[in-house]
Design an enzyme around this catalytic site. Structure first.
Site, mmCIF file in Angstrom:
data_model
loop_
_atom_site.group_PDB
_atom_site.id
_atom_site.type_symbol
_atom_site.label_atom_id
_atom_site.label_comp_id
_atom_site.label_asym_id
_atom_site.label_seq_id
_atom_site.Cartn_x
_atom_site.Cartn_y
_atom_site.Cartn_z
ATOM 1 N N HIS A 56 0.779 -1.009 0.071
ATOM 2 C CA HIS A 56 0.036 -0.046 -0.204
ATOM 3 C C HIS A 56 0.841 1.073 -0.049
ATOM 4 O O HIS A 56 0.373 2.340 0.264
ATOM 5 C CB HIS A 56 -0.878 0.047 1.361
ATOM 6 N N HIS A 219 -7.142 -4.514 -0.991
ATOM 7 C CA HIS A 219 -6.631 -5.838 -1.449
ATOM 8 C C HIS A 219 -7.370 -6.549 -2.614
ATOM 9 O O HIS A 219 -6.870 -7.500 -2.855
ATOM 10 C CB HIS A 219 -6.560 -6.889 -0.403
#
Lengths: 332, 332
Positions: A56, A219
Site C-alpha cells: 500500500h 486488497h
C-alpha cells in the site's frame, strides 16, 4: 506477472533495504521489519504507530517522520504484521507519554495490534490506546472485515493525530481526536484492473476489459457490484454520491483526498478530480484542503478512491501543521 | 483501453481543470494551456519555463512553484506545445531579467520552443535563453530525436536552476549552470509494458509477457534491445552499468533519481533502488542525495529509469534549497 522484483518471497525484505538506502532520515529494523524515524521524538510526547500489510506504499512507511508517525510495522504483502513486531515497535517509540496504535479495520490487523498492545503493556508498562479506522462505505462486512474496512481516511488521520502528538497533546486528547476524525470521514473506491500479489503470481481477480469493480477494497476484495466501464464523469458521480449518501458534509470545511491505487497515472487522477471537485461544489460541500495522488495503494491496481473528511478549524490547523515525510511533506 | 477519462480527445483540457481545482497555489490559463504560479516571482528575478507533451506528470506542471518553475506549457498527450503557447507564457513570466526555456531534446519541442523564443523576443523584447536536456544514454538518435533524448535529468535540472533563479542569479549565470547540470547527468530506462495513448486507444507497442524493453524512451520509443524479463538485481545492473559506462561518476557527490514510469508501484521501485544503491556503492559512486518515486512518467507504462548527476558543493546547496511544488517539496 511482470514486476521489478527478485524472488517473490523476498519482496518485503528487499523493499526495506531500498527504503533504508533511499531515506537516511529513517532507520529500518530489518529483523522486526519496523521503520522508525532516525531521530526519535522528544521525551514526554505521545508516540504514534501504524502498520499493516505491505503493498500500500507510501502507506505506512512513507508517513514516518516529524509531524506524522513514529514507526510503521510492515507485514508481508497484504498480510498483517505480527504481534511481536508491533510490541517491539511500541516499546521502542514510547517517550513516557504512551502510544497510539492506528489500525485499519481488517480482522488480522485488529487482532495482532490488540495482542501487541497487551504484550507491550505487560512487558514494558507502556500505556497503549488504539483507534481502528473504518471509513469505507462500500460494504458493511467484507471478506477480511467485520464492519467497515479502514482505507483512505487512515492517511488523513495519521496526519492530524501526528500533528497533535507533535505539539504535546496528551494520550487522552490524541485518542479523542483520532475518534473524532474517524467518525467524520468516509471513503469509496473503484478498480479498473486487479492487482497481482507477487507470491500468487497472477491477478487476484478477473475483471473483463469493459467492466469496473465499484466499492473495491485495498486488497482487491469485491465491492458492491460490477458495472460497465464508464467515463470519468460517471465514475466521479459514483464515488461522490456514495460518500455523500452516508454522511452530511455540507456546512463544515472538508479535507478531500483523491487517491490512486498504484497503477493509475497522475493525469487520469487529475481528470477525475476535476469532476469530483465540480460535483462536491454542486452538492454544497466546501472543500478546504485537497490531496490528489498515490497515498494508499494496492500494488499495481488501476483505480482510485475518494475520501472526504468533515473538518473544523481545529482539524484544519492540525492538517496545516508541518509534516516532513517522504509521502506527505509541507511547511517544515 | 481502461482509463479514468472522458472523451479521449479532451484529456488535457479535463486534466487542466482538475489541476486547477486541486492546486489553489497555481493559476491555469485554459486558453493557452499554461500552468503558472498563482503568485508570480518578484521583479528582477530570472524566470524559468518548461513544457512538452502531456502524459509525463508530475512533469512539468507539478514542478511549477517557488524554487522551481514559473510556468509549464502543456501540449496534448505526447505532443509538443505550440510556439504560441510558449511565447504567451514567456512574455507573461518575464520579470525584467529574462527567461530560461528548459526543453527536453525532442525535435518538435526544440523547434517550437525556438520559434517561441523568437516570437517573444520580437513581440515583447524578452531576453530568452534555452537549455536542451539530452541525458538518455540508450540511443544516439531516436524516432523523435536528433541526438540523445532529454529525459529524467530534466527534473533535477529544473530543481537546481530554479533555486539559482530564486536566489537572484542573473540569466547568464543560470544558463551556464543549466549547461553544467546537463553535461554532468546521464539517464537510462527500461519498460515492462507499453503505455496506451488515449487518442490511440491501444498500446503503443507490443511487448511479450516474458520480455522487457531496455533503453525505452518516455513515449515508448524503442530502446537498445529487448531482453528476457529479469530479476530486479539484473535490471539494476543494466541501468547502472549503462549510465556509468558513459561518464565517470566517482570522485564527486552524486544526485540519484530512480523514477517510476507511471504504472509501477512504489514497493517495486524500492526493491529496485535497494539493488541500484548497492551497485553504485560497489562502483565507488558517492550518493549524496536521492529521489525514489514517479517524477517523469509515460502514462500507464510499467518500468523505471535511473538518472545520475555528478554534483559538487554548489549544486548540492542549490538542490537543498527550499522548493514548494506538488511534485517536489521540502524546506519551505
Amino acid at each position: 506477472m511482470k514486476k521489478l522484483i527478485n524472488d517473490p518471497a523476498n519482496v518485503l525484505a528487499d523493499a526495506l533495504r531500498g527504503i533504508e538506502a533511499a531515506h537516511p532520515e529513517l532507520r529500518v529494523d530489518h529483523q522486526h521489519r519496523v521503520i522508525y524515524r532516525a531521530e526519535p521524538k522528544q521525551d514526554g510526547r505521545v508516540a504514534i504507530i501504524s502498520g499493516g500489510g505491505s503493498g500500500h506504499e507510501p502507506l505506512h512507511g512513507g508517513f514516518v517522520g516529524p509531524g506524522m508517525l513514529d514507526a510503521a510495522c510492515a507485514g508481508e504483502v497484504f498480510t498483517s504484521p505480527t504481534p511481536d513486531q508491533v510490541a517491539e515497535a511500541t516499546a521502542a517509540v514510547d517517550r513516557g507519554a504512551g502510544v497510539l496504535h492506528v489500525v485499519k479495520n481488517y480482522t488480522g490487523d485488529v487482532m495482532n495490534f490488540e495482542m501487541a498492545g497487551e504484550l507491550a503493556a505487560a512487558d514494558s508498562g507502556v500505556r497503549v490506546e488504539t483507534v481502528v479506522t473504518a471509513d469505507d462505505v462500500a460494504v458493511q462486512d467484507s471478506t477480511y472485515t467485520a464492519g467497515r474496512r479502514g482505507v483512505g481516511l487512515t492517511v488523513l488521520l495519521e496526519k492530524i493525530v501526528g500533528a497533535a502528538a507533535e505539539e504535546g497533546q496528551d494520550l487522552d486528547a490524541v485518542v479523542a481526536l483520532a475518534q473524532r476524525v474517524n467518525d467524520a470521514g468516509r471513503s469509496m473506491g473503484i478498480a479498473l484492473t486487479s492487482c497481482t500479489v507477487p507470491a500468487a503470481g497472477k491477478p487476484t481477480f478477473d475483471l473483463p476489459e469493459d467492466e469496473m469493480e465499484v466499492g473495491v477494497g485495498i486488497h482487491g476484495e469485491p465491492g458492491r457490484r460490477r458495472v460497465p466501464l464508464a467515463p470519468a464523469s460517471e465514475v466521479a458521480a459514483l464515488l461522490v454520491e456514495s460518500v455523500l449518501a452516508d454522511r452530511d458534509f455540507t456546512g463544515s470545511p472538508a479535507v478531500v483526498m483523491l487517491n490512486g491505487m498504484g497503477g493509475t497515472p497522475l493525469i487520469e487522477l487529475y481528470v477525475l478530480y476535476g469532476e469530483v471537485a465540480r460535483l462536491l461544489a454542486d452538492a454544497g460541500v466546501p472543500v478546504a484542503r485537497r490531496l490528489v495522488g498515490n497515498y494508499i495503494t494496492s500494488l499495481d491496481m488501476a483505480g482510485a478512491s475518494l475520501t472526504v473528511l468533515g473538518a473544523d478549524d481545529d482539524l484544519l490547523r492540525l492538517w496545516d501543521a508541518p509534516v516532513d515525510t517522504s509521502g506527505l511533506r509541507w511547511g517544515v
